[in-house]
Design an enzyme around this catalytic site. Structure first.
Site, PDB file in Angstrom:
ATOM      1  N   THR A 100      51.699  74.251 -52.953  1.00  0.00           N
ATOM      2  CA  THR A 100      52.279  73.327 -53.027  1.00  0.00           C
ATOM      3  C   THR A 100      51.586  72.009 -53.030  1.00  0.00           C
ATOM      4  OG1 THR A 100      53.814  74.271 -51.099  1.00  0.00           O
ATOM      5  CG2 THR A 100      54.218  71.590 -51.189  1.00  0.00           C
ATOM      6  N   ASP A 106      49.432  66.682 -48.265  1.00  0.00           N
ATOM      7  CA  ASP A 106      49.227  68.119 -48.106  1.00  0.00           C
ATOM      8  C   ASP A 106      49.656  68.835 -47.787  1.00  0.00           C
ATOM      9  OD1 ASP A 106      47.522  69.863 -48.359  1.00  0.00           O
ATOM     10  OD2 ASP A 106      45.586  69.436 -46.550  1.00  0.00           O
ATOM     11  N   ASP A 123      51.622  75.327 -43.259  1.00  0.00           N
ATOM     12  CA  ASP A 123      51.792  76.149 -42.608  1.00  0.00           C
ATOM     13  C   ASP A 123      52.343  76.706 -42.018  1.00  0.00           C
ATOM     14  OD1 ASP A 123      49.310  78.049 -44.768  1.00  0.00           O
ATOM     15  OD2 ASP A 123      47.963  76.874 -43.307  1.00  0.00           O
ATOM     16  N   LYS A 126      59.403  75.861 -43.503  1.00  0.00           N
ATOM     17  CA  LYS A 126      57.737  75.568 -43.075  1.00  0.00           C
ATOM     18  C   LYS A 126      58.279  75.231 -41.648  1.00  0.00           C
ATOM     19  CE  LYS A 126      54.664  77.544 -46.026  1.00  0.00           C
ATOM     20  NZ  LYS A 126      56.091  77.705 -47.472  1.00  0.00           N
ATOM     21  N   GLY A 179      46.123  74.144 -51.998  1.00  0.00           N
ATOM     22  CA  GLY A 179      47.475  75.190 -51.554  1.00  0.00           C
ATOM     23  C   GLY A 179      48.331  74.794 -52.304  1.00  0.00           C
ATOM     24  N   GLU A 235      39.809  68.965 -45.164  1.00  0.00           N
ATOM     25  CA  GLU A 235      41.775  69.346 -44.964  1.00  0.00           C
ATOM     26  C   GLU A 235      41.282  67.912 -43.635  1.00  0.00           C
ATOM     27  OE1 GLU A 235      43.579  72.209 -46.856  1.00  0.00           O
ATOM     28  OE2 GLU A 235      44.272  72.394 -45.136  1.00  0.00           O
TER      29      GLU A 235
END
Length: 218
Positions: A31, A81, A84, A121, A29, A103
Site C-alpha cells: 500500500t 504507513d 496488517d 485489514k 509495503g 517503522e
C-alpha cells in the site's frame, strides 16, 4: 475494484496530509508503494523523506526523492504507513514486511501517523494475522519459549533477516484483547528488539481503500 486498486486509492488519498516543503515519513509495503508513487508526482514540492526500510528507500530514490537519515531529523510532520491489521481503537499489527522496528522509530518522531489500508485489514480483535516479533538471533529459542507462556504459537520466519540483522518470530493463535499490555509484556522479554504491536503509538488518521474509493477517519 480489486484489492490493489483499493490500496492505490488509500495511498493517493494520503497526499492531502503532506505539507509543502516538508520531510515525509514513509513506511513499507504494497500500500505504501502506491503512496510513494503518488509522492513522486509532488517531489518538487517536498524536501524529501525519511524511510523505514531499504526497499522503500530504493523506491524513493528511483523517483528522485531525497532520503534523509532518521538521526538527522528531529521530528516529522507526518508518517504514512500501512498495517496488517487495525482495530477500532486504531491499534495495529505491523511487521509483515519485517520492517517493524524502523517503522516504530519513524512513527515515534512523527507528529501525525496516517495509516493507509484496504478494507480487508479492519478487525474487531487483533491477532488473526500472526504477530511479528523482531529478535536478536542468539535469543530466538528463549524468546519463543516466553511467547508460548503468553499464549502464543511462535514460528521462525525462515530465510528472513531484518534490515537490522535480526530474525523474526511470527506468533500465531493470539487473541490480543489488551494490545497495550501485550506490547509491554513482549517488549519486556530479554532479546526482543520490538514487537509489531503499535498500540501505545497508534494511528491518528486511518485512510481505508474501499470499493467506493478512499474513506478517511480523523
Amino acid at each position: 475494484m480489486t484489492q490493489d486498486e483499493m490500496k492505490k486509492a488509500a495511498g493517493w488519498a494520503a497526499l492531502k496530509y503532506v505539507e509543502k516543503g516538508s520531510i515525509v515519513g514513509v513506511g513499507t509495503g504494497s500500500t505504501v508503494n502506491h503512496f510513494i508513487d503518488a509522492l513522486g508526482t509532488i517531489k518538487d514540492d517536498i524536501k524529501g523523506a525519511v524511510s523505514s526500510s531499504v526497499a522503500s528507500t530504493e523506491r524513493l530514490k528511483e523517483l528522485g526523492i531525497e532520503v534523509f537519515e532518521c538521526n538527522d531529523v528531529i521530528k516529522l510532520d507526518v508518517y504514512v504507513d500501512g498495517a496488517d491489521e487495525i482495530n477500532h481503537a486504531r491499534e495495529m499489527i505491523k511487521g509483515g514486511g519485517a520492517a517493524l522496528t524502523r517503522e516504530k522509530i519513524v512513527a515515534a518522531i512523527s507528529e501525525k501517523f496516517v495509516c493507509i489500508v484496504d478494507d480487508t485489514k479492519a478487525v474487531d480483535v487483533l491477532g488473526q494475522f500472526p504477530l511479528p516479533v523482531e529478535v536478536i538471533p542468539m535469543a530466538r529459542s528463549y524468546v519463543a519459549r516466553e511467547l508460548v507462556k503468553l499464549g502464543g504459537d511462535p514460528a521462525y520466519r525462515e530465510g528472513v533477516v531484518t534490515d537490522n540483522g535480526n530474525i523474526i518470530l511470527d506468533v500465531h493463535n493470539m487473541q490480543i484483547t489488551n494490545p497495550k499490555e501485550m506490547e509491554d509484556k513482549i517488549n519486556g522479554i530479554a532479546g526482543v528488539v520490538t514487537v509489531g504491536l503499535f498500540a501505545h503509538r497508534g494511528a491518528d488518521v486511518v485512510i481505508t481503500g474501499t470499493p467506493e474509493g478512499a474513506k478517511i477517519e480523523e
